[in-house]
Design a protein around this motif. Sequence first.
Motif, PDB file in Angstrom:
ATOM      1  N   TYR A   1      19.580 -45.594 -21.115  1.00 17.48           N
ATOM      2  CA  TYR A   1      19.483 -44.153 -20.929  1.00 17.48           C
ATOM      3  C   TYR A   1      20.849 -43.468 -20.841  1.00 17.48           C
ATOM      4  O   TYR A   1      20.947 -42.248 -20.904  1.00 17.48           O
ATOM      5  CB  TYR A   1      18.709 -43.853 -19.642  1.00 17.48           C
ATOM      6  N   ILE A   2      21.932 -44.211 -20.660  1.00 15.02           N
ATOM      7  CA  ILE A   2      23.241 -43.573 -20.451  1.00 15.02           C
ATOM      8  C   ILE A   2      23.754 -43.005 -21.772  1.00 15.02           C
ATOM      9  O   ILE A   2      23.474 -43.527 -22.844  1.00 15.02           O
ATOM     10  CB  ILE A   2      24.260 -44.567 -19.852  1.00 15.02           C
ATOM     11  N   ARG A   3      24.518 -41.928 -21.674  1.00 12.26           N
ATOM     12  CA  ARG A   3      25.079 -41.301 -22.875  1.00 12.26           C
ATOM     13  C   ARG A   3      26.490 -41.790 -23.174  1.00 12.26           C
ATOM     14  O   ARG A   3      27.046 -41.457 -24.209  1.00 12.26           O
ATOM     15  CB  ARG A   3      25.114 -39.782 -22.702  1.00 12.26           C
ATOM     16  N   GLY A   4      27.072 -42.562 -22.293  1.00 10.17           N
ATOM     17  CA  GLY A   4      28.415 -43.077 -22.521  1.00 10.17           C
ATOM     18  C   GLY A   4      28.852 -43.940 -21.350  1.00 10.17           C
ATOM     19  O   GLY A   4      28.156 -44.066 -20.331  1.00 10.17           O
ATOM     20  N   VAL A   5      30.016 -44.560 -21.498  1.00  6.84           N
ATOM     21  CA  VAL A   5      30.554 -45.459 -20.472  1.00  6.84           C
ATOM     22  C   VAL A   5      31.939 -44.973 -20.081  1.00  6.84           C
ATOM     23  O   VAL A   5      32.768 -44.656 -20.952  1.00  6.84           O
ATOM     24  CB  VAL A   5      30.635 -46.915 -20.991  1.00  6.84           C
ATOM     25  N   ARG A   6      32.182 -44.881 -18.780  1.00  9.62           N
ATOM     26  CA  ARG A   6      33.507 -44.570 -18.272  1.00  9.62           C
ATOM     27  C   ARG A   6      34.192 -45.873 -17.870  1.00  9.62           C
ATOM     28  O   ARG A   6      33.699 -46.606 -17.020  1.00  9.62           O
ATOM     29  CB  ARG A   6      33.441 -43.638 -17.072  1.00  9.62           C
ATOM     30  N   LEU A   7      35.313 -46.161 -18.516  1.00 14.20           N
ATOM     31  CA  LEU A   7      36.095 -47.355 -18.198  1.00 14.20           C
ATOM     32  C   LEU A   7      37.259 -46.971 -17.289  1.00 14.20           C
ATOM     33  O   LEU A   7      38.022 -46.061 -17.604  1.00 14.20           O
ATOM     34  CB  LEU A   7      36.633 -47.995 -19.485  1.00 14.20           C
ATOM     35  N   THR A   8      37.360 -47.646 -16.161  1.00 17.27           N
ATOM     36  CA  THR A   8      38.465 -47.448 -15.223  1.00 17.27           C
ATOM     37  C   THR A   8      39.229 -48.757 -15.094  1.00 17.27           C
ATOM     38  O   THR A   8      38.650 -49.785 -14.741  1.00 17.27           O
ATOM     39  CB  THR A   8      37.938 -47.014 -13.847  1.00 17.27           C
ATOM     40  N   TYR A   9      40.523 -48.731 -15.426  1.00 19.30           N
ATOM     41  CA  TYR A   9      41.299 -49.958 -15.360  1.00 19.30           C
ATOM     42  C   TYR A   9      42.632 -49.700 -14.669  1.00 19.30           C
ATOM     43  O   TYR A   9      43.174 -48.608 -14.709  1.00 19.30           O
ATOM     44  CB  TYR A   9      41.510 -50.549 -16.751  1.00 19.30           C
ATOM     45  N   ARG A  10      43.140 -50.718 -14.015  1.00 20.01           N
ATOM     46  CA  ARG A  10      44.425 -50.630 -13.312  1.00 20.01           C
ATOM     47  C   ARG A  10      45.141 -51.972 -13.378  1.00 20.01           C
ATOM     48  O   ARG A  10      44.512 -53.019 -13.487  1.00 20.01           O
ATOM     49  CB  ARG A  10      44.213 -50.187 -11.867  1.00 20.01           C
ATOM     50  N   ASN A  11      46.448 -51.915 -13.329  1.00 21.07           N
ATOM     51  CA  ASN A  11      47.287 -53.112 -13.382  1.00 21.07           C
ATOM     52  C   ASN A  11      47.487 -53.637 -11.958  1.00 21.07           C
ATOM     53  O   ASN A  11      48.161 -53.002 -11.140  1.00 21.07           O
ATOM     54  CB  ASN A  11      48.626 -52.782 -14.041  1.00 21.07           C
ATOM     55  N   LEU A  12      46.915 -54.796 -11.672  1.00 24.11           N
ATOM     56  CA  LEU A  12      47.032 -55.370 -10.331  1.00 24.11           C
ATOM     57  C   LEU A  12      48.357 -56.085 -10.123  1.00 24.11           C
ATOM     58  O   LEU A  12      48.708 -56.410  -8.985  1.00 24.11           O
ATOM     59  CB  LEU A  12      45.876 -56.359 -10.096  1.00 24.11           C
ATOM     60  N   SER A  13      49.114 -56.315 -11.209  1.00 28.18           N
ATOM     61  CA  SER A  13      50.364 -57.069 -11.089  1.00 28.18           C
ATOM     62  C   SER A  13      51.582 -56.162 -11.023  1.00 28.18           C
ATOM     63  O   SER A  13      52.654 -56.601 -10.608  1.00 28.18           O
ATOM     64  CB  SER A  13      50.521 -58.020 -12.289  1.00 28.18           C
ATOM     65  N   GLY A  14      51.468 -54.922 -11.480  1.00 20.78           N
ATOM     66  CA  GLY A  14      52.617 -54.045 -11.532  1.00 20.78           C
ATOM     67  C   GLY A  14      52.774 -53.201 -10.289  1.00 20.78           C
ATOM     68  O   GLY A  14      51.939 -53.205  -9.374  1.00 20.78           O
ATOM     69  N   LEU A  15      53.863 -52.440 -10.239  1.00 21.82           N
ATOM     70  CA  LEU A  15      54.104 -51.561  -9.096  1.00 21.82           C
ATOM     71  C   LEU A  15      53.195 -50.344  -9.132  1.00 21.82           C
ATOM     72  O   LEU A  15      52.794 -49.814  -8.106  1.00 21.82           O
ATOM     73  CB  LEU A  15      55.580 -51.120  -9.109  1.00 21.82           C
ATOM     74  N   ASP A  16      52.875 -49.870 -10.334  1.00 23.56           N
ATOM     75  CA  ASP A  16      52.030 -48.699 -10.489  1.00 23.56           C
ATOM     76  C   ASP A  16      50.580 -49.154 -10.625  1.00 23.56           C
ATOM     77  O   ASP A  16      50.152 -49.659 -11.664  1.00 23.56           O
ATOM     78  CB  ASP A  16      52.450 -47.903 -11.733  1.00 23.56           C
ATOM     79  N   LYS A  17      49.820 -49.007  -9.545  1.00 23.48           N
ATOM     80  CA  LYS A  17      48.432 -49.446  -9.544  1.00 23.48           C
ATOM     81  C   LYS A  17      47.464 -48.270  -9.641  1.00 23.48           C
ATOM     82  O   LYS A  17      46.280 -48.397  -9.298  1.00 23.48           O
ATOM     83  CB  LYS A  17      48.144 -50.262  -8.280  1.00 23.48           C
ATOM     84  N   ARG A  18      47.961 -47.141 -10.102  1.00 29.58           N
ATOM     85  CA  ARG A  18      47.070 -45.996 -10.260  1.00 29.58           C
ATOM     86  C   ARG A  18      46.053 -46.253 -11.365  1.00 29.58           C
ATOM     87  O   ARG A  18      46.399 -46.777 -12.427  1.00 29.58           O
ATOM     88  CB  ARG A  18      47.879 -44.742 -10.602  1.00 29.58           C
ATOM     89  N   PRO A  19      44.788 -45.898 -11.139  1.00 35.71           N
ATOM     90  CA  PRO A  19      43.751 -46.179 -12.147  1.00 35.71           C
ATOM     91  C   PRO A  19      43.871 -45.226 -13.345  1.00 35.71           C
ATOM     92  O   PRO A  19      44.303 -44.090 -13.206  1.00 35.71           O
ATOM     93  CB  PRO A  19      42.452 -45.930 -11.385  1.00 35.71           C
ATOM     94  N   LYS A  20      43.505 -45.737 -14.497  1.00 36.45           N
ATOM     95  CA  LYS A  20      43.420 -44.940 -15.713  1.00 36.45           C
ATOM     96  C   LYS A  20      41.988 -44.978 -16.224  1.00 36.45           C
ATOM     97  O   LYS A  20      41.291 -45.979 -16.046  1.00 36.45           O
ATOM     98  CB  LYS A  20      44.379 -45.477 -16.775  1.00 36.45           C
ATOM     99  N   GLN A  21      41.562 -43.891 -16.851  1.00 40.52           N
ATOM    100  CA  GLN A  21      40.169 -43.795 -17.264  1.00 40.52           C
ATOM    101  C   GLN A  21      40.068 -43.487 -18.742  1.00 40.52           C
ATOM    102  O   GLN A  21      40.909 -42.779 -19.311  1.00 40.52           O
ATOM    103  CB  GLN A  21      39.428 -42.719 -16.464  1.00 40.52           C
ATOM    104  N   LEU A  22      39.019 -44.013 -19.357  1.00 39.60           N
ATOM    105  CA  LEU A  22      38.671 -43.722 -20.738  1.00 39.60           C
ATOM    106  C   LEU A  22      37.170 -43.500 -20.816  1.00 39.60           C
ATOM    107  O   LEU A  22      36.402 -44.165 -20.109  1.00 39.60           O
ATOM    108  CB  LEU A  22      39.058 -44.883 -21.669  1.00 39.60           C
TER     109      LEU A  22
END
Length: 680
Positions: free
Chosen positions: A501-522
Amino acid sequence: MKPRHALLPSLLLLYTLLPHWAWAGNCPRDCSCSTPDSILCFQRRSTSMPSEVPTSIKNLYVFQNGIEALHQEDFVGLENLEMLDLSQNKLTELPDQVFEPLSSLRNLDLSSNQITHISEGSFAGLELLERLYLYSNKISSIDSAAFDGLEQLLELKLQGNLLTAVPALKMPHLLLLDLRFNQIPSSGLNELQTPKLESLKLAGLGLRSLNEELLGSLKNLHELDISNNQLSMFPPVLRELKGLVILSLAGNPMGPLKWEVFESLGELQELDISNLSLQTLPESISQLFPLLKRLTVAENPFNCLCTMAWFPRWLRNRGIVLGRTEETRCHFPPRIAGKVLEKVDNYDFGCPTTTTITTSTVKTTPQTPSLVTTLQSTTRILPPLKPSNDPSTETERYLPPPAPASPSSSSSPDSNHRVTFCPSNFCLNGGTCWLDHRGHLECTCPRGTSGKYCQNEENPSQFEDVSTATNVDVVPEITAQTVTSSSILLDLHRYIEARPYIRGVRLTYRNLSGLDKRPKQLNIPASYPEYTLRGLHPNSTYSVCASPLGEPTGPDSVCTEAQTSTHHNPSAQVDNPKLTTMLVPALAILLLLVLVAIAVGVACYMRKKRAHRNLDCNPSQLELEGVKAGLDNGTLPKKQQDIMSSSSRVQNGSLDYEVPLMQDHCTANNNINTLKPSYF
């Protein structure tokens, strides 16, 4: 021998064909006098003004001559002169009263010189001057009284200088003021007594705010260019400028636009919102600008999904010109990334398609599930299907499913009954009805049931015992595998199949190894069961979560982890000493050949550069039509074009001139702007 009277018609014809000044014999040296009232002195390679200029001349063009200084004696006797072009020379100063003999002068072009200062008497005696062009110099200061007496001025161009302030301008007839690409702060624009000003250009000044009091006083303003500044929000004062026809906001860090701020700007005909980090354009903006003729939205990372499908269609239907078309491209999804937005077909936006299935008769029995005629609150929305392969399909439609066959029911292809949703009791025991990619009805059965319609019930305790005894691992709904050192391939088949039933998927990914762990979305459509995350850091662990598009993160959010591989830089190793002995001389010979080629190339370039110095360049016209009338009939070469459109932008931190203004040879300019402000 012909009689004398027979030669008279031929002599008269010859007289009419020869230029007027060819008979007069008083054309200045190294100049062209092809019309009685115009003289062109182009690339004379002289440091001084031409001498013996006829006193009756009206237009004098002396550009790219290398003139280094002016003297009042150069203009004595030229009381009839109306147009003087001294652009692209090497002037560094303007002596006081130097133009005083030119009492009839109306147009003065001093652009592209090396002038550093404008003194109080630089333009003394030019009471009738209408256009003054000082752009592309090195002017850092202007005397406070330098423009006093120029009350008839219509245009003043000062762009591309080093100004930090502008003196008070008392010009009751001024229509255009161009201050782009200087260093003038907002506080440096205080006194503009220009009640008729129609065009104000303030691009590239580094402004963080606008002088609202100043702009609010310009009641006649039709064009405003505030592009390439540091404005962090839409200036509220613009809502008061309801007469704006041309507006450029490009290249400001404004963040997401709130489109309701444009509601009072219904007179806009040209709008530039390039480079504002826009990802989409809502269809509601088609109602905001009823008079729009040109729209520029270049350099924005557009997500070309179904919500953007209206845009190219709207441009075509309204006949709106899309500025900088080749720089207006899709950023997402990957299959059409980089494609020109205006050329994207309707089916490429990934919109769902529908097909109508008609039947002439429907025979039912009490055992046949009855069709639902009203949608209830628990009814699921059908998922969009993959786009049709037929590029001619323009209508966005859904593919309705056929009803399940049963021994007591039959259907004929001639029925007029349209089915667009699942029957209410198609799936049993709490199963979820959905549409597969072929348009057939399927059931997703809850745990403990099975069968095509979830009709088989299993013993819950037996189900649990079996799963526990066999210790079967549950297959995760999303999996990831490394493709390269900077990309990960996600498998979303099970996640999407479990949520039809969903019209799309939101992908949230973040780098657990780097200093910048802010999430990014697509955001990706539901028709993408596989997707590759690119631009990742090598040798890093990433957390990737999937959730339904448009819904808050909750139980339907599923996460996994994946690691990118180490970036390898394989280097060639030569272990064979014989091979090494052969390679060293070969590399030396190759290096020698490269050096010879470079030397030959430099010699050819210098020879070509010397040859090009004798070519004619194309000088630009002044902004008003008719100012350089001689250019229209082909008698004068065209000069390179000034930045005149409201869509100007910065490239590499400088002005976007097509060619250097001071040059030894000329290049083609294929970016001539033919648009002029509305008042011209």
